[in-house]
Write an enzyme that holds these catalytic residues in place. Structure first.
Site, PDB file in Angstrom:
ATOM      1  N   CYS A   1       1.349   2.788 -13.704  1.00 21.91           N
ATOM      2  CA  CYS A   1       0.517   1.699 -14.234  1.00 21.91           C
ATOM      3  C   CYS A   1      -0.237   2.100 -15.499  1.00 21.91           C
ATOM      4  O   CYS A   1      -0.676   1.234 -16.250  1.00 21.91           O
ATOM      5  CB  CYS A   1      -0.442   1.202 -13.157  1.00 21.91           C
ATOM      6  SG  CYS A   1       0.426   0.300 -11.856  1.00 21.91           S
TER       7      CYS A   1
ATOM      8  N   HIS B   1       3.798   4.482  -7.637  1.00 25.89           N
ATOM      9  CA  HIS B   1       2.829   3.392  -7.598  1.00 25.89           C
ATOM     10  C   HIS B   1       2.515   2.944  -6.171  1.00 25.89           C
ATOM     11  O   HIS B   1       1.354   2.783  -5.797  1.00 25.89           O
ATOM     12  CB  HIS B   1       3.298   2.185  -8.405  1.00 25.89           C
ATOM     13  CG  HIS B   1       2.462   0.983  -8.117  1.00 25.89           C
ATOM     14  ND1 HIS B   1       1.192   0.837  -8.629  1.00 25.89           N
ATOM     15  CD2 HIS B   1       2.658  -0.068  -7.282  1.00 25.89           C
ATOM     16  CE1 HIS B   1       0.662  -0.275  -8.138  1.00 25.89           C
ATOM     17  NE2 HIS B   1       1.519  -0.834  -7.325  1.00 25.89           N
TER      18      HIS B   1
ATOM     19  N   CYS C   1      -4.667  -0.535 -10.851  1.00 17.72           N
ATOM     20  CA  CYS C   1      -4.143   0.749 -10.374  1.00 17.72           C
ATOM     21  C   CYS C   1      -4.271   1.816 -11.455  1.00 17.72           C
ATOM     22  O   CYS C   1      -4.182   1.533 -12.648  1.00 17.72           O
ATOM     23  CB  CYS C   1      -2.680   0.589  -9.971  1.00 17.72           C
ATOM     24  SG  CYS C   1      -1.971   2.097  -9.300  1.00 17.72           S
TER      25      CYS C   1
ATOM     26  N   ASP D   1       6.713  15.224  12.692  1.00  9.57           N
ATOM     27  CA  ASP D   1       7.135  14.379  13.803  1.00  9.57           C
ATOM     28  C   ASP D   1       8.116  15.196  14.629  1.00  9.57           C
ATOM     29  O   ASP D   1       8.872  16.003  14.101  1.00  9.57           O
ATOM     30  CB  ASP D   1       7.784  13.105  13.259  1.00  9.57           C
ATOM     31  CG  ASP D   1       8.088  12.122  14.370  1.00  9.57           C
ATOM     32  OD1 ASP D   1       7.507  12.270  15.465  1.00  9.57           O
ATOM     33  OD2 ASP D   1       8.907  11.210  14.153  1.00  9.57           O
TER      34      ASP D   1
ATOM     35  N   CYS E   1      -2.372   4.730 -11.365  1.00 17.77           N
ATOM     36  CA  CYS E   1      -1.275   5.683 -11.210  1.00 17.77           C
ATOM     37  C   CYS E   1      -0.542   5.906 -12.528  1.00 17.77           C
ATOM     38  O   CYS E   1      -0.700   5.159 -13.485  1.00 17.77           O
ATOM     39  CB  CYS E   1      -0.296   5.209 -10.131  1.00 17.77           C
ATOM     40  SG  CYS E   1       0.852   3.934 -10.692  1.00 17.77           S
TER      41      CYS E   1
ATOM     42  N   ASP F   1       1.120   6.801   8.479  1.00 17.17           N
ATOM     43  CA  ASP F   1       2.242   7.235   7.659  1.00 17.17           C
ATOM     44  C   ASP F   1       3.220   6.089   7.662  1.00 17.17           C
ATOM     45  O   ASP F   1       3.193   5.253   8.564  1.00 17.17           O
ATOM     46  CB  ASP F   1       2.943   8.460   8.267  1.00 17.17           C
ATOM     47  CG  ASP F   1       3.891   8.047   9.378  1.00 17.17           C
ATOM     48  OD1 ASP F   1       3.407   7.787  10.485  1.00 17.17           O
ATOM     49  OD2 ASP F   1       5.116   7.935   9.123  1.00 17.17           O
TER      50      ASP F   1
END
Length: 380
Positions: free
Chosen positions: A315, A341, A310, A93, A312, A272
RNA sequence: GUGGUUGUAGCUCAACUGGUUAGAGCAUCCGGUUGUGGCCCGGAAGGUUGCGGGUUCGAGUCCCGUCAGCCACC
């Protein structure tokens, strides 16, 4: 030169699409969610964590890196990627948003923006050309130009004036970009920042010059900055309807899961947002069955994981009760585990979207998502 | 046993010489956060002011008694 942007599939019943963006030997498949690494770090996560959640590209920030650690450091390391030890794509950015969000410290002129450092109060002056040079030092893959973001609601004249400056700066930016990237191989890409508040004629004008000036894609700025959701999506609908289809469209700063699904339906490719990481640090987790506040008393003894759907690290291993304890105890591990997560959740949504688009069933998938996500808190 | 001192929200403490509906921080409970100024922001609940009398138009505050803690001295 290989075409950097390719549309792979468009859903039959919406503008949602799968595309591929090639930049510096890196391939980004969209829709894509990019975690935010403002200061060379996705807060609380290591580069290994970032990779493990499926990140293709992340966002960093010229303004912050310029102030700290400073561009000399990044140059010495050959750029931010080497500094952070990541081979994922990086989008920077320009600092335009900081001009907006730190507005009490800045003064905009037609040549650029004067501001005081939020760290030590020292005075600085950004010009469109300098910001391009800075991104060269950061050595990111996708660059943006300095822009003027206005808060909504904004008067037409104010939005028009900001857009005029933005266009002027965009022009200077891409000229300078072409000059200094002449000998760089592989070349980075640069996006036009589309402004114009909620005014359609201004947005149209912005898209037109963004295209004509030869930018590689459209970054939609000045949205989700105070307008109502209805205004936001009306504006987005208009923009995505008339935007040229041969370039990627990036909605800057969108992170609510429902908003991302909606914007994808309209044809947005990239997102984003700080929301998954910031909210994680404040104890809020995004799940298939709605958001949950891990600090709520009902999770104190909950043996289930955050989100049963999930995959991840969090999880696969940890209970809500443990996360609740970590959060309430102020343990930093809760920041990391919930951030992992939340980012994985949003990236997983984009994966679900891509699959649905492939099968021409985006609307159905969207409805399935909504019916689960809008359920009241999951209590097992 | 005698003298002194302190008892106010779950915790730590406020409340000028007696004066609206006894406040704050933390903890608790519930929300919020959209191109990040690193533990943020907002709201709610929570009190028979140890207990019992008395004085007063009016007592957390003054007086008496009592209970409990702490300190000192026998």
């Amino acid at each position: 030169m290989k075409n950097y942007f390719k549309t792979i599939k468009i859903d039959k019943n919406s503008r949602s699409r799968i595309t591929e963006i090639y930049v510096r030997n890196k391939k980004i498949i969209t829709p894509v969610f990019m975690p935010v690494a403002t200061q060379a770090s996705v807060k609380a996560l290591s580069s290994q964590d970032i990779e493990e959640v499926g990140t293709q590209c992340m966002l960093s920030n010229t303004y912050h890196l310029y102030l700290r650690p400073g561009l000399e450091v990044l140059k010495k390391f050959g750029g931010l990627g080497n500094f952070m030890k990541t081979d994922k794509a990086i989008l920077t950015d320009s600092g335009g948003f900081q001009v907006y969000s730190l507005s009490n410290l800045r003064k905009i002129t037609e040549h650029g923006v004067h501001f005081s450092s939020h760290i030590d109060g020292s005075p600085h002056f950004f010009t469109p050309e300098k910001v391009i040079d800075y991104q060269s030092a950061i050595n990111s893959d996708i660059w943006t130009h300095l822009d003027v973001c206005v808060k909504n609601p904004a008067e037409y004249e104010e939005a028009k004036d900001a857009l005029k400056k933005t266009k002027n700066w965009a022009k200077k930016s891409i000229e300078h970009f072409k000059k200094i990237t002449q000998d760089i191989q592989p070349k980075p890409k640069i996006l036009a920042i589309i402004q114009g508040s909620v005014y359609k004629d201004l947005r149209k004008e912005s898209l037109e010059w963004g295209y004509e000036l030869g930018f590689d894609g459209f970054a939609l700025g000045g949205l989700s900055v105070g307008e109502t959701k209805q205004e936001m999506f009306e504006t987005l609908d208009y923009i995505t309807e008339i935007a040229p289809k041969d370039k990627p469209v990036y909605f800057m700063g969108l992170g609510d899961p429902i908003d991302i699904w909606t914007a994808t339906k309209y044809g947005v490719d990239m997102y984003d947002c700080v929301l998954p990481t910031r909210n994680a640090r404040n104890g809020q987790a995004l799940t298939t069955y709605g958001k949950i506040y891990i600090k709520n008393a009902c999770y104190k003894k909950d043996e289930s994981v955050l989100d049963p759907e999930c995959d991840c690290l969090t999880c696969k291993n940890y209970s809500r009760a443990y996360l609740s304890h970590l959060y309430k105890s102020g343990e930093l591990l809760s920041h990391r585990l919930i951030s992992i997560h939340n980012i994985r959740f949003l990236i997983r949504q984009t994966e679900i979207m891509r699959k649905a688009i492939e099968e021409d069933r985006f609307d159905d998938a969207f409805n399935e998502f909504l019916s689960k996500y809008n359920q009241t808190k999951l209590k097992i």
